[in-house]
Design a protein around this motif. Structure first.
Motif, PDB file in Angstrom:
ATOM      1  N   LEU A   1      61.513 -46.809  40.575  1.00  0.00           N
ATOM      2  CA  LEU A   1      60.323 -47.649  40.637  1.00  0.00           C
ATOM      3  C   LEU A   1      59.142 -46.801  40.180  1.00  0.00           C
ATOM      4  O   LEU A   1      58.878 -45.743  40.756  1.00  0.00           O
ATOM      5  CB  LEU A   1      60.088 -48.155  42.067  1.00  0.00           C
ATOM      6  N   SER A   2      58.473 -47.249  39.122  1.00  0.00           N
ATOM      7  CA  SER A   2      57.340 -46.500  38.577  1.00  0.00           C
ATOM      8  C   SER A   2      56.044 -47.242  38.848  1.00  0.00           C
ATOM      9  O   SER A   2      55.975 -48.475  38.685  1.00  0.00           O
ATOM     10  CB  SER A   2      57.503 -46.290  37.060  1.00  0.00           C
ATOM     11  N   LEU A   3      55.014 -46.504  39.257  1.00  0.00           N
ATOM     12  CA  LEU A   3      53.725 -47.084  39.618  1.00  0.00           C
ATOM     13  C   LEU A   3      52.633 -46.479  38.756  1.00  0.00           C
ATOM     14  O   LEU A   3      52.541 -45.252  38.614  1.00  0.00           O
ATOM     15  CB  LEU A   3      53.396 -46.807  41.092  1.00  0.00           C
ATOM     16  N   LYS A   4      51.794 -47.328  38.194  1.00  0.00           N
ATOM     17  CA  LYS A   4      50.663 -46.852  37.394  1.00  0.00           C
ATOM     18  C   LYS A   4      49.628 -46.196  38.305  1.00  0.00           C
ATOM     19  O   LYS A   4      49.215 -46.770  39.310  1.00  0.00           O
ATOM     20  CB  LYS A   4      50.009 -48.014  36.651  1.00  0.00           C
ATOM     21  N   VAL A   5      49.200 -45.001  37.915  1.00  0.00           N
ATOM     22  CA  VAL A   5      48.081 -44.336  38.577  1.00  0.00           C
ATOM     23  C   VAL A   5      46.949 -44.275  37.557  1.00  0.00           C
ATOM     24  O   VAL A   5      47.021 -43.508  36.600  1.00  0.00           O
ATOM     25  CB  VAL A   5      48.455 -42.926  39.067  1.00  0.00           C
ATOM     26  N   PRO A   6      45.908 -45.100  37.707  1.00  0.00           N
ATOM     27  CA  PRO A   6      44.856 -45.157  36.685  1.00  0.00           C
ATOM     28  C   PRO A   6      44.199 -43.804  36.449  1.00  0.00           C
ATOM     29  O   PRO A   6      44.140 -42.944  37.339  1.00  0.00           O
ATOM     30  CB  PRO A   6      43.860 -46.157  37.280  1.00  0.00           C
ATOM     31  N   ALA A   7      43.677 -43.614  35.265  1.00  0.00           N
ATOM     32  CA  ALA A   7      43.027 -42.351  34.919  1.00  0.00           C
ATOM     33  C   ALA A   7      41.803 -42.087  35.781  1.00  0.00           C
ATOM     34  O   ALA A   7      41.434 -40.932  35.999  1.00  0.00           O
ATOM     35  CB  ALA A   7      42.652 -42.354  33.438  1.00  0.00           C
ATOM     36  N   TRP A   8      41.162 -43.153  36.270  1.00  0.00           N
ATOM     37  CA  TRP A   8      39.960 -42.983  37.089  1.00  0.00           C
ATOM     38  C   TRP A   8      40.281 -42.674  38.550  1.00  0.00           C
ATOM     39  O   TRP A   8      39.368 -42.377  39.331  1.00  0.00           O
ATOM     40  CB  TRP A   8      39.086 -44.242  37.012  1.00  0.00           C
ATOM     41  N   ALA A   9      41.570 -42.730  38.956  1.00  0.00           N
ATOM     42  CA  ALA A   9      41.946 -42.644  40.369  1.00  0.00           C
ATOM     43  C   ALA A   9      42.303 -41.223  40.785  1.00  0.00           C
ATOM     44  O   ALA A   9      43.406 -40.946  41.267  1.00  0.00           O
ATOM     45  CB  ALA A   9      43.102 -43.592  40.667  1.00  0.00           C
ATOM     46  N   ALA A  10      41.369 -40.288  40.630  1.00  0.00           N
ATOM     47  CA  ALA A  10      41.609 -38.915  41.094  1.00  0.00           C
ATOM     48  C   ALA A  10      41.827 -38.913  42.601  1.00  0.00           C
ATOM     49  O   ALA A  10      41.115 -39.581  43.351  1.00  0.00           O
ATOM     50  CB  ALA A  10      40.417 -38.040  40.737  1.00  0.00           C
ATOM     51  N   GLY A  11      42.837 -38.165  43.045  1.00  0.00           N
ATOM     52  CA  GLY A  11      43.138 -38.111  44.474  1.00  0.00           C
ATOM     53  C   GLY A  11      43.991 -39.255  44.969  1.00  0.00           C
ATOM     54  O   GLY A  11      44.118 -39.449  46.187  1.00  0.00           O
ATOM     55  N   ALA A  12      44.625 -40.014  44.068  1.00  0.00           N
ATOM     56  CA  ALA A  12      45.486 -41.124  44.468  1.00  0.00           C
ATOM     57  C   ALA A  12      46.669 -40.625  45.288  1.00  0.00           C
ATOM     58  O   ALA A  12      47.154 -39.504  45.101  1.00  0.00           O
ATOM     59  CB  ALA A  12      45.992 -41.873  43.233  1.00  0.00           C
ATOM     60  N   THR A  13      47.140 -41.451  46.215  1.00  0.00           N
ATOM     61  CA  THR A  13      48.293 -41.106  47.045  1.00  0.00           C
ATOM     62  C   THR A  13      49.312 -42.248  47.021  1.00  0.00           C
ATOM     63  O   THR A  13      48.952 -43.418  46.867  1.00  0.00           O
ATOM     64  CB  THR A  13      47.887 -40.845  48.502  1.00  0.00           C
ATOM     65  N   VAL A  14      50.583 -41.881  47.161  1.00  0.00           N
ATOM     66  CA  VAL A  14      51.674 -42.832  47.261  1.00  0.00           C
ATOM     67  C   VAL A  14      52.491 -42.470  48.491  1.00  0.00           C
ATOM     68  O   VAL A  14      52.912 -41.311  48.651  1.00  0.00           O
ATOM     69  CB  VAL A  14      52.558 -42.814  45.998  1.00  0.00           C
ATOM     70  N   VAL A  15      52.717 -43.436  49.362  1.00  0.00           N
ATOM     71  CA  VAL A  15      53.467 -43.232  50.594  1.00  0.00           C
ATOM     72  C   VAL A  15      54.622 -44.228  50.624  1.00  0.00           C
ATOM     73  O   VAL A  15      54.417 -45.433  50.432  1.00  0.00           O
ATOM     74  CB  VAL A  15      52.554 -43.423  51.829  1.00  0.00           C
ATOM     75  N   VAL A  16      55.859 -43.742  50.863  1.00  0.00           N
ATOM     76  CA  VAL A  16      57.042 -44.590  50.957  1.00  0.00           C
ATOM     77  C   VAL A  16      57.580 -44.514  52.378  1.00  0.00           C
ATOM     78  O   VAL A  16      57.960 -43.427  52.849  1.00  0.00           O
ATOM     79  CB  VAL A  16      58.127 -44.157  49.946  1.00  0.00           C
ATOM     80  N   ASN A  17      57.550 -45.639  53.064  1.00  0.00           N
ATOM     81  CA  ASN A  17      58.015 -45.697  54.459  1.00  0.00           C
ATOM     82  C   ASN A  17      57.365 -44.601  55.308  1.00  0.00           C
ATOM     83  O   ASN A  17      58.015 -43.935  56.125  1.00  0.00           O
ATOM     84  CB  ASN A  17      59.538 -45.588  54.526  1.00  0.00           C
ATOM     85  N   GLY A  18      56.078 -44.384  55.093  1.00  0.00           N
ATOM     86  CA  GLY A  18      55.321 -43.428  55.887  1.00  0.00           C
ATOM     87  C   GLY A  18      55.363 -42.004  55.398  1.00  0.00           C
ATOM     88  O   GLY A  18      54.656 -41.145  55.929  1.00  0.00           O
ATOM     89  N   LYS A  19      56.147 -41.716  54.355  1.00  0.00           N
ATOM     90  CA  LYS A  19      56.274 -40.361  53.853  1.00  0.00           C
ATOM     91  C   LYS A  19      55.594 -40.237  52.500  1.00  0.00           C
ATOM     92  O   LYS A  19      55.869 -41.010  51.574  1.00  0.00           O
ATOM     93  CB  LYS A  19      57.750 -39.974  53.723  1.00  0.00           C
ATOM     94  N   ALA A  20      54.695 -39.264  52.366  1.00  0.00           N
ATOM     95  CA  ALA A  20      53.924 -39.092  51.138  1.00  0.00           C
ATOM     96  C   ALA A  20      54.814 -38.585  50.008  1.00  0.00           C
ATOM     97  O   ALA A  20      55.670 -37.716  50.202  1.00  0.00           O
ATOM     98  CB  ALA A  20      52.772 -38.127  51.371  1.00  0.00           C
TER      99      ALA A  20
END
Length: 532
Positions: free
Chosen positions: A352-371
Motif C-alpha cells: 500500500l503506497s501513500l502520497k506524501v505531498p512535497a509541502w508536508a515536511a514532518g509527515a507521519t504514518v502510523v499503522v495500527n498504532g505503530k509509526a
C-alpha cells in the motif's frame, strides 16, 4: 435522469454505425468531434461493461486508418490528436490489434508536434497570441499536457517525463497563476492575476494530469492536480453549482459585462450563469469532479494499491485474488489527517503506497498504532505487509501557511493544497432568468486594494460543512494584516496589474481574513507585499 439523457446518444452511436465503420452523423465528417465521442464510449464501457463498445471502436478505428491519408486531420483535431491516441491505447490493451498502433502513429504524424513546440517555446508574451490562434488556445494546451504520457505508453522512452515537465514549466514561467492554472482567456495571456482562465481548460488540464500521474507516478503531478482541483475548479462555480464562469480570475474584483481584460473573449466572460460567453464549459465542466474521484486510487505494477490523491471515499477492488475494501475518512484539504481502514475479505499481503505531498515536511504514518519509518515529503511511502480486517493507517500531513511569489513579486498565501484569498463580500445581482438557474453579476462589498504583511500568518479552523467551498462557512481561515495601497485601482471593473513588491503605505493597519480560493467568488489572491 442525467444517465438517461446521456444513454440516448450512446445508444444512437452504437446502433447507427455505417457499413464502412464511420460513426456519428453523416452530415459531418470532421475527425475531431469523434475524438470526443470515442473517449466517452471508452469511459462508458469501463462503467457499464457494455460488450458492444469494443467492436464498434475497432471497426471505426480501422475505417479511420484507411480514410485519414486522404482526409487528414485539420483544425481542432490536429491539435487534440493525443486524446484519441489515449483511447486507442486503451483498446489495444484489450484487443492487441496491431492496426491500432498504426493508427496511433498516423495521428501523431498528422497532428501538431506539441513536444517540439516546447523545446523552443515562442509564446511567451500575451501580444503574440493572435498570430497562430490554435497554437496558443488554452484548452488545446490543457489537453496537450497528456502528450508525453501518451507517448511514453507507446515508446517507453524515459525522456518523455522531462518533456512533460518542460511543457508545464514553460506554461508556469510565462503564464502561471497562483490557483495552479495558467492564463487563457481564451488564449495564453501572461502572468497577471487579473487575466482569466477558461473553465474548460481547468477540467482538461486536470484530466491530462490524471493521465500523467497514472503513467509517471510522480508526487509532483499529484500535488499540482490537487491544487487545481481544490482551488481553480470550485473557484469558478456558485455554491450550488447551478452557475459557473467561462473565465475566472485570481484577482477578481467584479463580475459583470466588461470588455476587459479578455484577450479574445466577449463581455460575458466572467459572469456566473448557465452558459456565459459560450456553451462549451456548460457541457464540459462535469468531467472535473468525477474523473478526479476516479483517480484517487490507482494500482502499482506489482498489484498493490496507491492512495494517489486524498478525499473522503471508499474503494472496493480485487487485490491478488482477494476482495479488499478501504474506507478513507478525512476532511482534507482543510485538515491534516487521513485515516484509512483496510478490510480484506481474508488476510492478504500486498503493498500500500501513500502520497506524501512535497509541502508536508514532518509527515507521519502510523499503522495500527505503530509509526512507519522512511516517510519523506515529495515521495510515496510504501507499506508492504499482510493486511487483515480492521487494519488502520493514519497519515498526518502538517499544513503550515506559506507565502509564494508571483507576477511583479506579488505574494499569495497557501496552506497545504489550498490557496487563500481575501473575500470581497460580493453583492449578487440577477442579470436574467435562465429557466432553473440565472445569470449573475457580482459587485464588491468591501475594499480590496491591500498590500499584505505575511510575517505573522495565523490559522483558525471552523467546522467543515456540507458545502465546504462556501464563503459563509469557510472551514479554515488565515489571519494576516495589511494596509490599503491607494495607487492600485480598478479599470472597467478589473483590478489593474498588481503593483511591484515591495510597496509602501501610510494607511492604517487592518486585519485581513483570508479564506480558501474556491470559496471566495470575488477575491484578491495575489497581493503586493508591504515593505518591512
Amino acid at each position: 435522469m442525467l444517465k438517461a439523457k446521456a444513454q440516448r446518444f450512446v445508444e444512437w452511436t452504437l446502433t447507427h454505425q455505417a457499413a464502412d465503420g464511420m460513426i456519428g452523423p453523416a452530415s459531418n465528417d470532421d475527425w475531431w468531434p469523434r475524438m470526443v465521442m470515442v473517449k466517452a464510449l471508452a469511459q462508458y464501457q469501463e462503467a457499464t461493461g457494455d460488450p458492444r463498445v469494443l467492436p464498434v471502436l475497432t471497426k471505426y478505428f480501422k475505417h479511420q486508418l484507411v480514410a485519414m491519408p486522404g482526409r487528414p486531420l485539420k483544425e481542432w483535431g490536429r491539435f487534440r490528436w493525443q486524446d484519441e491516441v489515449l483511447v486507442i491505447e486503451w483498446l489495444h490493451e484489450r484487443t492487441q490489434d496491431p492496426d491500432l498502433l498504426k493508427l496511433a502513429a498516423l495521428l501523431k504524424e498528422q497532428g501538431y508536434d506539441w513536444e517540439a513546440s516546447f523545446v523552443d517555446f515562442k509564446y511567451t508574451e500575451p501580444g503574440e497570441m493572435h498570430k497562430t490562434p490554435l497554437e496558443t488556445h488554452g484548452v488545446n494546451h490543457g489537453q496537450a499536457l497528456k502528450v508525453a504520457a501518451v507517448q511514453y505508453r507507446l515508446s517507453g522512452d524515459k525522456s518523455e517525463r522531462a518533456s512533460y515537465y518542460r511543457q508545464l514549466g514553460a506554461l508556469d514561467k510565462y503564464h502561471g497563476l497562483p490557483n495552479g492554472m495558467f492564463s487563457c482567456d481564451e488564449h495564453l495571456a501572461g502572468r497577471s492575476p487579473s487575466q482569466g482562465t477558461e473553465l474548460c481548460t481547468v477540467v482538461e488540464t486536470m484530466f491530462s494530469m490524471e493521465v500523467a500521474l497514472a503513467v509517471f507516478g510522480d508526487v509532483a503531478i499529484a500535488d499540482r492536480l490537487e491544487k487545481i482541483a481544490f482551488n481553480a475548479l470550485p473557484g469558478t462555480f456558485t455554491d450550488d453549482m447551478w452557475a459557473h464562469q467561462y473565465d475566472q480570475q485570481a484577482n477578481q474584483v467584479q463580475v459583470g459585462l466588461n470588455s476587459k481584460p479578455w484577450r479574445t473573449n466577449g463581455p460575458e466572460s466572467n459572469l456566473y450563469g448557465l452558459e456565459p460567453n459560450f456553451g462549451c464549459c456548460t457541457a464540459n465542466f462535469h468531467q472535473g469532479w468525477p474523473k478526479f474521484a476516479a483517480s484517487l486510487w490507482m494500482r502499482t505494477a506489482d498489484d498493490g494499491l496507491v492512495a494517489a490523491l486524498y478525499s473522503p471515499c471508499e474503494v472496493k477492488t480485487m487485490v491478488r485474488e482477494t476482495l479488499v475494501r478501504v474506507v478513507e475518512a478525512t476532511e482534507y484539504p482543510f485538515r491534516e489527517t487521513v485515516k484509512l481502514t483496510v478490510t480484506p475479505e481474508k488476510a492478504v499481503r500486498f503493498p500500500l503506497s501513500l502520497k506524501v505531498p512535497a509541502w508536508a515536511a514532518g509527515a507521519t504514518v502510523v499503522v495500527n498504532g505503530k509509526a512507519e519509518g522512511n516517510v519523506t515529503a515529495g515521495e510515496f511511502v510504501r507499506i508492504e505487509r499482510t493486511w487483515e480486517a480492521g487494519d488502520v493507517v493514519e497519515l498526518t500531513l502538517p499544513m503550515k501557511p506559506v507565502a509564494t511569489r508571483w507576477f511583479n513579486e506579488a505574494v499569495a498565501v497557501e496552506r497545504g493544497p489550498l490557496v487563500f484569498s481575501l473575500d470581497l463580500q460580493g453583492h449578487w445581482v440577477k442579470l436574467r432568468e435562465r429557466g432553473l438557474t440565472a445569470d449573475w453579476q457580482v459587485f464588491p462589498g468591501r475594499q480590496w486594494n491591500y498590500g499584505l504583511d505575511v510575517s505573522g500568518l495565523r490559522v483558525s479552523e471552523e467546522t467543515v460543512g456540507p458545502v465546504p467551498f462556501a464563503a459563509a462557512n469557510a472551514p479554515v481561515k488565515i489571519h494576516a494584516t495589511g494596509r490599503r495601497v491607494n495607487g492600485w485601482k480598478p479599470e472597467d471593473g478589473v483590478a489593474l496589474p498588481v503593483p511591484v513588491s515591495p510597496v509602501e503605505s501610510s494607511e492604517p493597519v487592518e486585519e485581513l481574513v483570508l479564506i480558501p480560493y474556491g470559496a471566495a467568488k470575488l477575491r484578491i489572491t495575489a497581493f503586493p507585499e508591504l515593505k518591512g
